[in-house]
Design a protein around this motif. Structure first.
Motif, PDB file in Angstrom:
ATOM      1  N   ASN A  38       0.832  -1.195   0.000  1.00  0.00           N
ATOM      2  CA  ASN A  38       0.000   0.000   0.000  1.00  0.00           C
ATOM      3  C   ASN A  38       0.872   1.253   0.000  1.00  0.00           C
ATOM      4  O   ASN A  38       1.763   1.409   0.830  1.00  0.00           O
ATOM      5  N   ASP A  39       0.601   2.159  -0.939  1.00  0.00           N
ATOM      6  CA  ASP A  39       1.398   3.383  -1.048  1.00  0.00           C
ATOM      7  C   ASP A  39       0.653   4.614  -0.535  1.00  0.00           C
ATOM      8  O   ASP A  39       1.216   5.711  -0.519  1.00  0.00           O
ATOM      9  N   LYS A  40      -0.605   4.452  -0.150  1.00  0.00           N
ATOM     10  CA  LYS A  40      -1.407   5.602   0.252  1.00  0.00           C
ATOM     11  C   LYS A  40      -1.231   5.878   1.742  1.00  0.00           C
ATOM     12  O   LYS A  40      -1.578   5.051   2.582  1.00  0.00           O
ATOM     13  N   ILE A  41      -0.702   7.041   2.067  1.00  0.00           N
ATOM     14  CA  ILE A  41      -0.437   7.422   3.455  1.00  0.00           C
ATOM     15  C   ILE A  41      -1.533   8.349   3.952  1.00  0.00           C
ATOM     16  O   ILE A  41      -1.817   9.390   3.348  1.00  0.00           O
ATOM     17  N   GLN A  42      -2.174   7.965   5.061  1.00  0.00           N
ATOM     18  CA  GLN A  42      -3.211   8.787   5.665  1.00  0.00           C
ATOM     19  C   GLN A  42      -2.569   9.955   6.430  1.00  0.00           C
ATOM     20  O   GLN A  42      -1.401   9.877   6.844  1.00  0.00           O
ATOM     21  N   PRO A  43      -3.326  11.051   6.632  1.00  0.00           N
ATOM     22  CA  PRO A  43      -2.744  12.229   7.306  1.00  0.00           C
ATOM     23  C   PRO A  43      -2.119  11.913   8.663  1.00  0.00           C
ATOM     24  O   PRO A  43      -1.036  12.406   8.989  1.00  0.00           O
ATOM     25  N   GLU A  44      -2.791  11.089   9.472  1.00  0.00           N
ATOM     26  CA  GLU A  44      -2.232  10.779  10.795  1.00  0.00           C
ATOM     27  C   GLU A  44      -0.961   9.931  10.674  1.00  0.00           C
ATOM     28  O   GLU A  44      -0.050  10.027  11.514  1.00  0.00           O
TER      29      GLU A  44
END
Length: 224
Positions: A38-44
């Motif tokens: 997974n390459d999608k980083i959440q803000p937190e």
């Protein structure tokens, strides 16, 4: 990783850049079961990674590793840093396993780069060069990848190819970091005086830096 390559310079040159064949693939441990592509980083998650990066920039790598382990490793970005921190705290085999997993499961350019740097620190120079070549193909606009690939090309005596990669890294990185010395060494080894003049005019490469590069170039010549 810039500090990683800088720190390697003196040690690798001092040993004559010895090449030890890589261990057979079967000897390497399997990738961690929870490794993710997974390459999608959440803000937190970005807040956590920024904190880890700050600690790494201050060379507080044990603390950075502890911060990283405080939450699940949920993205490729987490795992890349995890591998880097394992390597920088002396756990090279674990770092190799992590980056091998990122290569095999995710086809990650950052995985190839990290694996190449780990193999280089283990003195598996030709295996490292192969991984860095693949990282360069997947991430051609990364100044860090082009610099590290160029540096290993210098180590194996491919000075002209090294100069090309390092010139690209110099321009991509706006003349910042260890690429300044690496490119100067490549130009000295290829007697590219126009290139050295360009560095002076475009990036204020000064006499003190050149004198250091000349000493490094002499060392490269002596180990070939």
């Amino acid at each position: 990783m810039r500090a990683f390559i800088v720190g390697l310079t003196a040690a690798l040159l001092a040993t004559g850049c010895a090449y030890h064949p890589p261990a057979p693939e079967g000897a390497r441990a399997d990738a961690p079961d929870n490794l993710t592509c997974n390459d999608k980083i959440q803000p937190e998650e970005q807040v956590q990674l920024d904190r880890v990066d700050t600690l790494m920039a201050r060379d507080h790598n044990h603390a950075a590793l502890a911060q990283l382990e405080a939450r699940p490793l949920s993205t490729v970005g987490h795992w890349v840093r995890y591998g880097q921190l394992k390597a920088s705290t002396g756990r090279l085999d674990e770092a190799e396993t992590i980056f091998s997993g990122l290569v095999e499961q995710c086809g990650s350019g950052r995985g190839h780069h990290g694996l190449g740097m780990v193999l280089l620190k283990k003195d598996e120079v030709m295996a490292a060069l192969d991984q860095l070549r693949q990282a360069r193909e997947l991430k051609p606009a990364s100044a860090q990848v082009r610099n590290d690939y160029g540096y290993v090309l210098l180590m194996v005596g491919e000075y002209g190819a090294a100069a090309y990669e390092l010139r690209t890294a110099m321009e991509l990185g706006d003349g910042q970091g260890p690429v300044r010395q690496n490119l100067a060494v490549a130009y000295l080894l290829t007697e590219n005086w126009a290139g050295l003049q360009w560095m002076t005019q475009e990036y204020d490469f000064d006499a003190k830096e050149r004198a250091y590069a000349e000493r490094l170039a002499a060392t490269f010549r002596s180990v070939q």
